[in-house]
Design an enzyme around this catalytic site. Structure first.
Site, PDB file in Angstrom:
ATOM      1  N   PHE A 248      41.516  41.868  37.512  1.00 16.21           N
ATOM      2  CA  PHE A 248      41.560  40.768  36.545  1.00 16.21           C
ATOM      3  C   PHE A 248      40.874  41.114  35.226  1.00 16.21           C
ATOM      4  O   PHE A 248      41.210  40.572  34.182  1.00 16.21           O
ATOM      5  CB  PHE A 248      40.934  39.501  37.140  1.00 16.21           C
ATOM      6  CG  PHE A 248      39.524  39.681  37.632  1.00 16.21           C
ATOM      7  CD1 PHE A 248      39.273  40.204  38.887  1.00 16.21           C
ATOM      8  CD2 PHE A 248      38.454  39.346  36.825  1.00 16.21           C
ATOM      9  CE1 PHE A 248      37.967  40.397  39.325  1.00 16.21           C
ATOM     10  CE2 PHE A 248      37.149  39.519  37.252  1.00 16.21           C
ATOM     11  CZ  PHE A 248      36.907  40.058  38.510  1.00 16.21           C
TER      12      PHE A 248
ATOM     13  N   ASP B  62      23.850  34.550  48.589  1.00 15.76           N
ATOM     14  CA  ASP B  62      24.139  34.850  47.187  1.00 15.76           C
ATOM     15  C   ASP B  62      23.525  33.701  46.392  1.00 15.76           C
ATOM     16  O   ASP B  62      24.074  32.602  46.332  1.00 15.76           O
ATOM     17  CB  ASP B  62      25.650  34.944  46.961  1.00 15.76           C
ATOM     18  CG  ASP B  62      25.996  35.279  45.509  1.00 15.76           C
ATOM     19  OD1 ASP B  62      25.137  35.048  44.623  1.00 15.76           O
ATOM     20  OD2 ASP B  62      27.119  35.757  45.264  1.00 15.76           O
TER      21      ASP B  62
ATOM     22  N   LYS C 254      23.095  33.901  35.533  1.00 16.02           N
ATOM     23  CA  LYS C 254      23.596  32.522  35.636  1.00 16.02           C
ATOM     24  C   LYS C 254      22.394  31.567  35.654  1.00 16.02           C
ATOM     25  O   LYS C 254      21.808  31.301  34.621  1.00 16.02           O
ATOM     26  CB  LYS C 254      24.460  32.361  36.891  1.00 16.02           C
ATOM     27  CG  LYS C 254      25.862  32.939  36.767  1.00 16.02           C
ATOM     28  CD  LYS C 254      25.905  34.419  36.898  1.00 16.02           C
ATOM     29  CE  LYS C 254      27.299  34.957  37.148  1.00 16.02           C
ATOM     30  NZ  LYS C 254      27.292  36.422  37.233  1.00 16.02           N
TER      31      LYS C 254
ATOM     32  N   PHE D 271      33.637  36.294  46.799  1.00 17.33           N
ATOM     33  CA  PHE D 271      33.532  36.481  45.352  1.00 17.33           C
ATOM     34  C   PHE D 271      33.991  37.903  45.059  1.00 17.33           C
ATOM     35  O   PHE D 271      33.772  38.816  45.865  1.00 17.33           O
ATOM     36  CB  PHE D 271      32.127  36.216  44.796  1.00 17.33           C
ATOM     37  CG  PHE D 271      32.127  36.356  43.299  1.00 17.33           C
ATOM     38  CD1 PHE D 271      32.754  35.402  42.518  1.00 17.33           C
ATOM     39  CD2 PHE D 271      31.595  37.475  42.682  1.00 17.33           C
ATOM     40  CE1 PHE D 271      32.844  35.554  41.139  1.00 17.33           C
ATOM     41  CE2 PHE D 271      31.681  37.639  41.297  1.00 17.33           C
ATOM     42  CZ  PHE D 271      32.305  36.677  40.523  1.00 17.33           C
ATOM     43  N   THR D 272      34.597  38.095  43.894  1.00 16.89           N
ATOM     44  CA  THR D 272      35.283  39.355  43.563  1.00 16.89           C
ATOM     45  C   THR D 272      34.400  40.593  43.775  1.00 16.89           C
ATOM     46  O   THR D 272      34.740  41.477  44.571  1.00 16.89           O
ATOM     47  CB  THR D 272      35.769  39.308  42.100  1.00 16.89           C
ATOM     48  OG1 THR D 272      34.652  38.976  41.261  1.00 16.89           O
ATOM     49  CG2 THR D 272      36.851  38.257  41.914  1.00 16.89           C
TER      50      THR D 272
ATOM     51  N   ARG E 188      41.273  32.290  37.855  1.00 16.88           N
ATOM     52  CA  ARG E 188      40.657  32.449  39.173  1.00 16.88           C
ATOM     53  C   ARG E 188      41.723  32.109  40.214  1.00 16.88           C
ATOM     54  O   ARG E 188      41.742  31.045  40.809  1.00 16.88           O
ATOM     55  CB  ARG E 188      39.434  31.527  39.345  1.00 16.88           C
ATOM     56  CG  ARG E 188      38.284  31.844  38.405  1.00 16.88           C
ATOM     57  CD  ARG E 188      37.289  32.899  38.889  1.00 16.88           C
ATOM     58  NE  ARG E 188      37.667  34.276  38.718  1.00 16.88           N
ATOM     59  CZ  ARG E 188      36.787  35.279  38.620  1.00 16.88           C
ATOM     60  NH1 ARG E 188      35.491  35.044  38.626  1.00 16.88           N
ATOM     61  NH2 ARG E 188      37.183  36.519  38.528  1.00 16.88           N
TER      62      ARG E 188
ATOM     63  N   TYR F 144       7.317  53.258  32.484  1.00 20.67           N
ATOM     64  CA  TYR F 144       8.352  53.645  33.464  1.00 20.67           C
ATOM     65  C   TYR F 144       8.025  53.063  34.834  1.00 20.67           C
ATOM     66  O   TYR F 144       8.914  52.609  35.555  1.00 20.67           O
ATOM     67  CB  TYR F 144       8.472  55.173  33.562  1.00 20.67           C
ATOM     68  CG  TYR F 144       9.676  55.578  34.383  1.00 20.67           C
ATOM     69  CD1 TYR F 144      10.914  55.778  33.778  1.00 20.67           C
ATOM     70  CD2 TYR F 144       9.576  55.714  35.767  1.00 20.67           C
ATOM     71  CE1 TYR F 144      12.030  56.097  34.523  1.00 20.67           C
ATOM     72  CE2 TYR F 144      10.700  56.042  36.523  1.00 20.67           C
ATOM     73  CZ  TYR F 144      11.922  56.235  35.900  1.00 20.67           C
ATOM     74  OH  TYR F 144      13.026  56.545  36.640  1.00 20.67           O
TER      75      TYR F 144
HETATM   76  N1  F0G Z   1      27.930  36.420  42.849  1.00 20.00           N
HETATM   77  C1  F0G Z   1      28.481  35.376  42.219  1.00 20.00           C
HETATM   78  C2  F0G Z   1      28.631  34.073  42.939  1.00 20.00           C
HETATM   79  C3  F0G Z   1      28.917  35.510  40.895  1.00 20.00           C
HETATM   80  O1  F0G Z   1      29.469  34.460  40.281  1.00 20.00           O
HETATM   81  C4  F0G Z   1      28.761  36.755  40.247  1.00 20.00           C
HETATM   82  C5  F0G Z   1      29.235  36.945  38.882  1.00 20.00           C
HETATM   83  C6  F0G Z   1      28.180  37.818  40.954  1.00 20.00           C
HETATM   84  C7  F0G Z   1      27.757  37.606  42.250  1.00 20.00           C
HETATM   85  C8  F0G Z   1      28.016  39.184  40.341  1.00 20.00           C
HETATM   86  O2  F0G Z   1      27.017  39.179  39.409  1.00 20.00           O
HETATM   87  O3  F0G Z   1      28.155  39.633  37.221  1.00 20.00           O
HETATM   88  O4  F0G Z   1      25.683  39.849  37.478  1.00 20.00           O
HETATM   89  O5  F0G Z   1      27.177  41.502  38.511  1.00 20.00           O
HETATM   90  N2  F0G Z   1      30.003  36.138  38.316  1.00 20.00           N
HETATM   91  C9  F0G Z   1      30.437  36.152  36.942  1.00 20.00           C
HETATM   92  C10 F0G Z   1      31.403  35.024  36.710  1.00 20.00           C
HETATM   93  C11 F0G Z   1      30.899  37.452  36.437  1.00 20.00           C
HETATM   94  O6  F0G Z   1      31.969  34.961  35.607  1.00 20.00           O
HETATM   95  O7  F0G Z   1      31.564  34.180  37.575  1.00 20.00           O
HETATM   96  P1  F0G Z   1      27.019  40.104  38.085  1.00 20.00           P
END
Ligand code: F0G
Length: 486
Positions: free
Chosen positions: A478, A244, A287, A153-154, A411, A101
């Site tokens: 989305f 990021d 990624k 970013f979303t 997108r 843990y």
């Molecule tokens: N920042 C970027 C630039 C991303 O592309 C993503 C995720 C995140 C943050 C968030 O990270 O998914 O690990 O919580 N992008 C994915 C995509 C979902 O399909 O582009 P996460």
């Protein structure tokens, strides 16, 4: 790959950020073939479906590729997130998970890897990128502060807004034009930052949110010159720069290829120099770092680290596991080291360019120049008969699935969501359909199949009508929105 090498070795040009990138156009004459720096040890069978099955599956999924079952998908280009193939070393690492843990040995391996390759002092692991975004947003944003970023970013913007921040786009204008071929379309426009300080004062700015490469702009890079200039700007105003780092290795590749003075430098060195101009970073390790799950946030300030460590136990788990198993941290530590190998990143981006080169040759409209992780088709030019409110990019993703069973992602206006204050759609200039390439997963033959499907859908473009949204979730719509054909 029968495709020319990319990267420093292949360069016959050196660019600064004022330069345009020449088109790839598939094969370049007079070069020897070049292949992936790995071979396949284990395979996963794919299912192929017929058109009536796909029509049924797409209707059941409400014309949203996120709602398809993966067994109904042939080639899955939904995302490069968590979809990489791990190496034999990473799998071996999974077997030495220390599932204590507290104080897991794997945490210390990960900490060393992040200090070695990204250069930050203090690390907090999280279950994935958005977990890290939550922690840094809550720590560094006071309600009512502005958070300037190089395009949104979303999940990043949502966490900034939920912490009371107001996102402001400060990316260079070129980024919003899919036909502009500037080498560094991810760059921040410092004039826009100056204007923000002038209008509101430096105290009202939480930090600069710098994405490298910029996902929503088509995987476009930020130059070293730009991040250096940002550092100077931040020091002048007392404003921090947070990165990021999700695809910062890919960003380093573009710097090596295009920026004066970096052609002979290793990807690992370039990455570390880039990070050195920032105060910290959050990461979706799903990624660049070649793992199926994992993330982190890392900073140089002890005070900020203390606050992150306070919060991580509330939202993720103890500060030495952050919602992950020990084995996940081990795979991440190994994947981090593999991700900065020059051969790896050249093959990864080389494959994206192979696909893009075929589409360029056939005149398919897309985001140019080709970026790091995906091909982004330009749905506005693909379907000029559709309005943005007919969800052109969502329509294109549905058509690609119907044609061949390949899965892609919208997108555009759907991803952009709504302005929380006015309730109206955000209407981004870019209306794109993303063909995202998982790392080390598909072969060149898969890319040929994908390219031919895009060509077939392009040839049938005139008869296509759009979609209407019939269900809209409140957050990150989305993922779960549903549509019907017009
Ligand atoms: N920042 C970027 C630039 C991303 O592309 C993503 C995720 C995140 C943050 C968030 O990270 O998914 O690990 O919580 N992008 C994915 C995509 C979902 O399909 O582009 P996460």
């Amino acid at each position: 790959m029968g495709h020319p090498p990319t990267g420093a070795a292949a360069l016959s040009y050196v660019m600064t950020n004022k330069h345009e990138v020449p088109r790839t156009m598939g094969q370049q004459a007079g070069r020897r073939s070049w292949a992936e720096p790995w071979k396949i040890k284990m395979v996963e069978p794919l299912t192929m479906t017929d058109r009536p099955t796909r029509e049924r599956a797409m209707a059941e999924a409400g014309y949203n590729t996120f709602l398809l079952r993966s067994t109904d998908v042939y080639i899955d280009l939904l995302t490069d997130s968590g979809t990489s193939a791990m190496s034999d070393r990473q799998w071996a690492g999974m077997m030495v998970g220390d599932e204590a843990y507290a104080g897991s040995e794997n945490f210390y391996h990960l900490e060393t890897a992040i200090q070695t390759y990204y250069g930050y002092k203090y690390l907090v692991p999280t279950h994935q990128g958005r977990g890290a975004e939550n922690l840094i947003s809550r720590t560094e944003i006071k309600p009512g502060q502005y958070v300037p970023g190089n395009m949104y970013f979303t999940t990043t913007r949502l966490h900034q807004e939920m912490a009371g921040g107001i996102f402001v786009d400060v990316i260079c204008d070129e980024a919003h034009d899919p036909t502009n071929r500037n080498a560094f379309k991810g760059n921040v426009d410092l004039g826009k930052l100056d204007a923000l300080v002038k209008e509101h004062g430096a105290d009202k700015i939480a930090y600069v949110s710098l994405g490298a490469t910029v996902n929503m702009a088509g995987g476009q890079p930020v130059s070293m010159a730009n991040v250096k200039a940002l550092r100077t700007w931040g020091d002048k105003h007392g404003i921090k720069i947070y990165l990021d780092a999700t695809r910062a290795v890919e960003n380093a590749f573009f710097i090596q290829e295009r920026e004066t003075g970096y052609a002979g430098r290793k990807i690992a060195e370039i990455l570390k120099e880039f990070c050195s101009y920032t105060d910290g970073a959050w990461m979706s390790a799903k990624k660049d770092s070649l793992v199926n799950i994992g993330g982190w946030v890392a900073v140089n300030s002890w005070e900020v680290f203390e606050e992150l460590r306070n919060l991580v136990v509330v939202f993720e788990g103890l500060h030495t596991y952050g919602g992950l198993a020990g084995r996940d941290m081990e795979a991440m530590a190994i994947g981090t080291a593999e991700s900065v190998q020059d051969d790896h990143i050249r093959a990864r981006i080389g494959q994206v360019r192979y696909l893009g080169g075929l589409l360029e040759k056939w005149g398919v409209p897309m985001m140019e120049p080709i970026g790091g992780h995906a091909i982004f088709l330009d749905a506005r030019r693909f379907y000029p008969q559709l309005k943005q409110d007919d969800f052109a990019a969502q329509t294109l993703a549905a058509q690609l699935y119907l044609d061949s069973g390949i899965r892609t992602m919208e997108r555009g206006i759907v991803s952009a969501g709504r302005n929380a204050k006015t309730g109206d759609h955000y209407r981004p200039k870019l209306e794109l359909t993303r063909l995202t390439i998982p790392r080390r997963v598909y072969t060149q033959a898969h890319m040929d199949v994908v390219a031919e499907s895009v060509k077939a859908v392009y040839e049938q473009r005139e008869s296509v009508k759009g979609l209407k949204m019939v269900y809209e979730p409140k957050y990150l719509r989305f993922f779960q929105a549903r549509f019907e054909p017009l």
